[in-house]
Structure formats: C-alpha cells, structure tokens
Design a protein around this motif. Structure first.
Motif, PDB file in Angstrom:
ATOM      1  N   ARG A  60       0.852  -1.185   0.000  1.00  0.00           N
ATOM      2  CA  ARG A  60       0.000   0.000   0.000  1.00  0.00           C
ATOM      3  C   ARG A  60       0.888   1.235   0.000  1.00  0.00           C
ATOM      4  N   ALA A  61       0.361   2.303  -0.554  1.00  0.00           N
ATOM      5  CA  ALA A  61       1.054   3.582  -0.548  1.00  0.00           C
ATOM      6  C   ALA A  61       0.004   4.685  -0.613  1.00  0.00           C
ATOM      7  N   ALA A  62       0.399   5.892  -0.238  1.00  0.00           N
ATOM      8  CA  ALA A  62      -0.524   7.021  -0.261  1.00  0.00           C
ATOM      9  C   ALA A  62       0.206   8.285  -0.672  1.00  0.00           C
ATOM     10  N   ALA A  63      -0.535   9.163  -1.327  1.00  0.00           N
ATOM     11  CA  ALA A  63      -0.037  10.507  -1.613  1.00  0.00           C
ATOM     12  C   ALA A  63      -0.911  11.488  -0.844  1.00  0.00           C
ATOM     13  N   PHE A  64      -0.262  12.488  -0.293  1.00  0.00           N
ATOM     14  CA  PHE A  64      -0.952  13.562   0.411  1.00  0.00           C
ATOM     15  C   PHE A  64      -0.580  14.857  -0.277  1.00  0.00           C
ATOM     16  N   ARG A  65      -1.582  15.623  -0.678  1.00  0.00           N
ATOM     17  CA  ARG A  65      -1.323  16.859  -1.422  1.00  0.00           C
ATOM     18  C   ARG A  65      -1.995  18.024  -0.713  1.00  0.00           C
ATOM     19  N   ARG A  66      -1.292  19.161  -0.675  1.00  0.00           N
ATOM     20  CA  ARG A  66      -1.832  20.352  -0.024  1.00  0.00           C
ATOM     21  C   ARG A  66      -1.430  21.572  -0.822  1.00  0.00           C
ATOM     22  N   ARG A  67      -2.417  22.413  -1.135  1.00  0.00           N
ATOM     23  CA  ARG A  67      -2.180  23.663  -1.855  1.00  0.00           C
ATOM     24  C   ARG A  67      -1.974  24.778  -0.843  1.00  0.00           C
ATOM     25  N   ASP A  68      -0.892  25.529  -1.020  1.00  0.00           N
ATOM     26  CA  ASP A  68      -0.643  26.685  -0.165  1.00  0.00           C
ATOM     27  C   ASP A  68      -1.634  27.777  -0.565  1.00  0.00           C
ATOM     28  N   PRO A  69      -2.509  28.196   0.352  1.00  0.00           N
ATOM     29  CA  PRO A  69      -3.529  29.184  -0.023  1.00  0.00           C
ATOM     30  C   PRO A  69      -2.956  30.548  -0.397  1.00  0.00           C
ATOM     31  N   GLU A  70      -1.756  30.865   0.062  1.00  0.00           N
ATOM     32  CA  GLU A  70      -1.160  32.162  -0.259  1.00  0.00           C
ATOM     33  C   GLU A  70      -0.447  32.166  -1.595  1.00  0.00           C
ATOM     34  N   THR A  71       0.267  31.072  -1.920  1.00  0.00           N
ATOM     35  CA  THR A  71       1.062  31.043  -3.156  1.00  0.00           C
ATOM     36  C   THR A  71       0.403  30.244  -4.272  1.00  0.00           C
ATOM     37  N   GLY A  72      -0.533  29.348  -3.920  1.00  0.00           N
ATOM     38  CA  GLY A  72      -1.144  28.465  -4.915  1.00  0.00           C
ATOM     39  C   GLY A  72      -0.281  27.274  -5.278  1.00  0.00           C
TER      40      GLY A  72
END
Length: 152
Positions: A60-72
């Motif tokens: 099993r594997a996972a990706a976690f993604r997060r957008r910086d709200p200030e820079t995009g």
C-alpha cells in the motif's frame, strides 16, 4: 473542485517501473494496481490511497497533497507502506492542464532532482510519471509511469 479534483474516485492503475534507477537500466517491470482518491478541505488538499500489485510483493502507498492558499503552490508527499515516514515533498502546479512538481532529494547518498508530471487528464484517464536527474535537470530519466483508468 481543486486542481486535483479530476482524480476523485476509483481507478485501475497500470504501473511501469524501471528495475534500477539512474543506473543505465533499460529493464522495466509492469503490474496492476488500484487507487481511490478524494479531496478534502474544499479542494485545497487531496488524498490518494493505492494498492500496488508489484511482482516483488504487493503493498500500500498514499499521496498527500496540499495547496498553499497564499502562493497556490502544491506540495505532494508520498508514503510507501513498506517504510516509515514521508518522502521529500515535490512542489509545483498546473499550467495548461499539465502538472509539474519538483524537489531536491538523494538517491543512494547522491543528490538528485525529482520530477512528477501529471498529464493526459480526461474524465476517464490520467497519466503520472516520475523522473530523476543527477545533473541538475540537464537530462531526466523517467523511471515510473502510472496510467490511470477510471472504474465505474
């Protein structure tokens, strides 16, 4: 929906990986897998849960993604179920439907650049590839390709 909204849902994934990376290897291993992805935080983050039926042993594997709200700018962390911790995050974004994400990392103790590219995105398909560079991006070796096909 956020930039990764296209990925929400269930996918069949065809994997193609080089047997050895940055070693002049031209031997590939191919196998199947599945992926379930969903957005969180109103599209500002995304989680991808994978089952990889690698011939060397399923995992099993996972990706976690997060957008910086200030820079995009997006940050992507990969977690391999066979090891603890998170990989060094790649950072970037989408331009004209293609997502490019880069990071500095190491491979076997030597510095490399890592590149993820999301492309060929449609309602039912997508393509992801990983490439490494040992020469500051002058040349790239694609070492893993995932072809996504929507289920259902």
């Amino acid at each position: 929906m956020g930039d990764f909204g296209f990925q929400t849902g269930e996918w069949r994934v065809r994997h193609r990986k080089l047997k050895a990376r940055l070693a002049g290897c031209e031997d590939w291993v191919e196998f199947e897998g599945t992926c379930r992805a969903f957005e969180v935080m109103g599209g500002e983050a995304n989680v991808e849960d994978n089952v990889l039926d690698d011939p060397a042993g399923a995992y099993r594997a996972a990706a976690f993604r997060r957008r910086d709200p200030e820079t995009g700018v997006w940050s992507i962390w990969w977690a391999d179920g066979r090891a603890g911790g998170l990989d060094t995050p790649v950072r970037g974004g989408f331009v004209d439907g293609v997502g490019t994400f880069l990071a500095r990392d190491t491979l076997d103790g030597r510095p490399i650049l890592v590149r993820f590219v999301w492309s060929e995105i449609t309602a039912t398909t997508a393509r992801w590839e990983q490439a490494f560079s040992a020469d500051e991006g002058a040349t790239w070796e694609v070492n893993w390709v995932m072809a996504f096909e929507r289920v259902g």
